[in-house]
Design a protein around this motif. Structure first.
Motif, PDB file in Angstrom:
ATOM      1  N   UNK A   1       1.328 -24.063  13.955  1.00  0.00           N
ATOM      2  CA  UNK A   1       2.558 -24.377  14.669  1.00  0.00           C
ATOM      3  C   UNK A   1       3.316 -23.090  14.937  1.00  0.00           C
ATOM      4  N   UNK A   2       3.792 -22.949  16.186  1.00  0.00           N
ATOM      5  CA  UNK A   2       4.613 -21.799  16.552  1.00  0.00           C
ATOM      6  C   UNK A   2       5.638 -22.284  17.564  1.00  0.00           C
ATOM      7  N   UNK A   3       6.879 -22.382  17.134  1.00  0.00           N
ATOM      8  CA  UNK A   3       7.923 -22.965  17.966  1.00  0.00           C
ATOM      9  C   UNK A   3       8.117 -22.196  19.262  1.00  0.00           C
ATOM     10  N   UNK A   4       8.149 -20.866  19.195  1.00  0.00           N
ATOM     11  CA  UNK A   4       8.381 -20.065  20.397  1.00  0.00           C
ATOM     12  C   UNK A   4       7.289 -20.288  21.434  1.00  0.00           C
ATOM     13  N   UNK A   5       6.038 -20.276  21.009  1.00  0.00           N
ATOM     14  CA  UNK A   5       4.932 -20.467  21.948  1.00  0.00           C
ATOM     15  C   UNK A   5       4.982 -21.860  22.564  1.00  0.00           C
ATOM     16  N   UNK A   6       5.295 -22.876  21.780  1.00  0.00           N
ATOM     17  CA  UNK A   6       5.353 -24.236  22.317  1.00  0.00           C
ATOM     18  C   UNK A   6       6.485 -24.389  23.326  1.00  0.00           C
ATOM     19  N   UNK A   7       7.617 -23.734  23.084  1.00  0.00           N
ATOM     20  CA  UNK A   7       8.723 -23.789  24.051  1.00  0.00           C
ATOM     21  C   UNK A   7       8.307 -23.103  25.353  1.00  0.00           C
ATOM     22  N   UNK A   8       7.637 -21.961  25.221  1.00  0.00           N
ATOM     23  CA  UNK A   8       7.218 -21.222  26.418  1.00  0.00           C
ATOM     24  C   UNK A   8       6.231 -22.034  27.239  1.00  0.00           C
ATOM     25  N   UNK A   9       5.189 -22.586  26.575  1.00  0.00           N
ATOM     26  CA  UNK A   9       4.182 -23.294  27.370  1.00  0.00           C
ATOM     27  C   UNK A   9       4.667 -24.659  27.871  1.00  0.00           C
ATOM     28  N   UNK A  10       5.847 -25.089  27.438  1.00  0.00           N
ATOM     29  CA  UNK A  10       6.453 -26.294  27.996  1.00  0.00           C
ATOM     30  C   UNK A  10       7.380 -25.961  29.169  1.00  0.00           C
ATOM     31  N   UNK A  11       8.203 -24.928  29.003  1.00  0.00           N
ATOM     32  CA  UNK A  11       9.174 -24.593  30.038  1.00  0.00           C
ATOM     33  C   UNK A  11       8.539 -23.884  31.239  1.00  0.00           C
TER      34      UNK A  11
END
Length: 349
Positions: free
Chosen positions: A130-140
């Protein structure tokens, strides 16, 4: 001697009969007829006068790379409608750059992952899940990209199906197995049928074969559609049998022709010329032999072509009629009393 002279005159006569006097530059005169006067077309360059379409259409010659496929050319055809130019801009300046950037980014990312996390360089695999920053980036990031694409896409879609104005000229295209027929409802409702021209080796004796003046193989037709330049065109499509599709790449148009249904779009041609398209919906065994040929001409030439086809010019003033002066009341009463029964009935109507 008399016999020899007669034979000589007989040989000369037909040749002279076939040779018609040269028309003035840019004017084509119809064959002599007692039923109708000669019809002249607007001025055209002298070089194209002998190449008038046999259907009596305007003398417009196809131009390489314009309105037709080009060998070894990559990209959409040159667009000659406002909507087409807008769509080409979106394709060339928005979609292609976005696709290119995404493709290069993903390729570099894959190459980096393959190199950085190969077994030799990383014998103990990471257990990170889990990596919050990466998940936010690949969603936005995809959302932002889709918004950037959606804004011009919606405007383009609205332009493609914008209702035609009141001064538009209507062309109704009817798909048949396997040819197109066309009607001009705003110009008297006359109809023309358009079939593909065969190559000389395939044409039957006496049948007209394709020439370079008609257009490319499999795209030239015996009867061209004639449309005016600079005038809005309302295109209606339907079908008499199965689903077809009226596609003209230079206009950025592909509109399905469906039995029992009328589809509509509109466009405005900006440049004179000859443009080629074809049916783009699989409609049967001869699907690949349903070409479309449009000759775009100035409005005056279009009006003359319409009249030559037996149609009427939209918006033209009706022909003047002569009305007899009204008879005095006494004379009218006498006339009604002595008129035949059928004339009286007609006047009642």
């Amino acid at each position: 001697m008399v016999l020899v002279a007669g034979l000589m005159l007989g040989a000369i006569g037909p040749a002279n009969a076939q040779a018609t006097p040269a028309a003035p530059q840019g004017v084509t005169v119809s064959s002599p007829s007692t039923a109708a006067p000669a019809v002249a077309t607007p001025a055209m360059p002298a070089a194209v006068d002998p190449l008038l379409a046999l259907d009596g259409g305007p003398a417009v010659l196809p131009v390489d790379h314009i309105g037709q496929p080009t060998d070894k050319y990559i990209g959409v055809q040159t667009q000659v409608t406002p909507t087409g130019r807008r769509a080409a801009w979106m394709h060339n300046d928005i979609l292609v750059p976005v696709i290119t950037v995404i493709t290069i980014f993903v390729l570099l990312l894959l190459m980096w992952v393959v190199y950085r996390y190969r077994r030799a360089a990383n014998p103990v695999a990471s257990k990170t899940s889990h990596n919050t920053l990466i998940e936010v980036i690949w969603t936005l990031a995809p959302v932002i990209i889709l918004v950037v694409i959606a804004v011009p896409s919606i405007g383009l879609l609205q332009a493609q199906y914008k209702p035609a104005p009141s001064n538009a000229i209507t062309l109704k295209a009817i798909g048949n197995q396997w040819y197109w027929s066309y009607q001009y409802p705003d110009n008297g409702g006359f109809e023309i049928t358009s079939n593909m021209l065969k190559e000389a080796a395939l044409a039957a004796p006496g049948e007209r074969a394709r020439t370079d003046a008609d257009g490319p193989p499999l795209l030239a037709t015996d009867n061209r559609i004639v449309l005016p330049v600079g005038v809005p065109i309302r295109l209606l499509t339907t079908s008499a049998d199965v689903i077809h599709a009226w596609a003209m790449p230079a206009f950025w148009i592909k509109l399905d022709a469906i039995p029992g249904k009328i589809n509509e779009t509109s466009f405005t041609i900006e440049k004179p010329g000859v443009y080629f398209g074809q049916c783009s919906e699989l409609c049967g065994a001869r699907h690949g032999f349903m070409p479309i040929t449009v000759a775009a001409v100035d409005k005056a030439t279009f009006d003359k072509w319409v009249v030559a086809k037996g149609g009427t010019v939209k918006g033209a003033a009706p022909a003047a009629t002569t009305v007899a002066p009204a008879a005095p009341a006494a004379d009218a009463a006498t006339a009604n009393a002595t008129a035949p029964a059928n004339a009286s009935a007609a006047s009642d109507k």
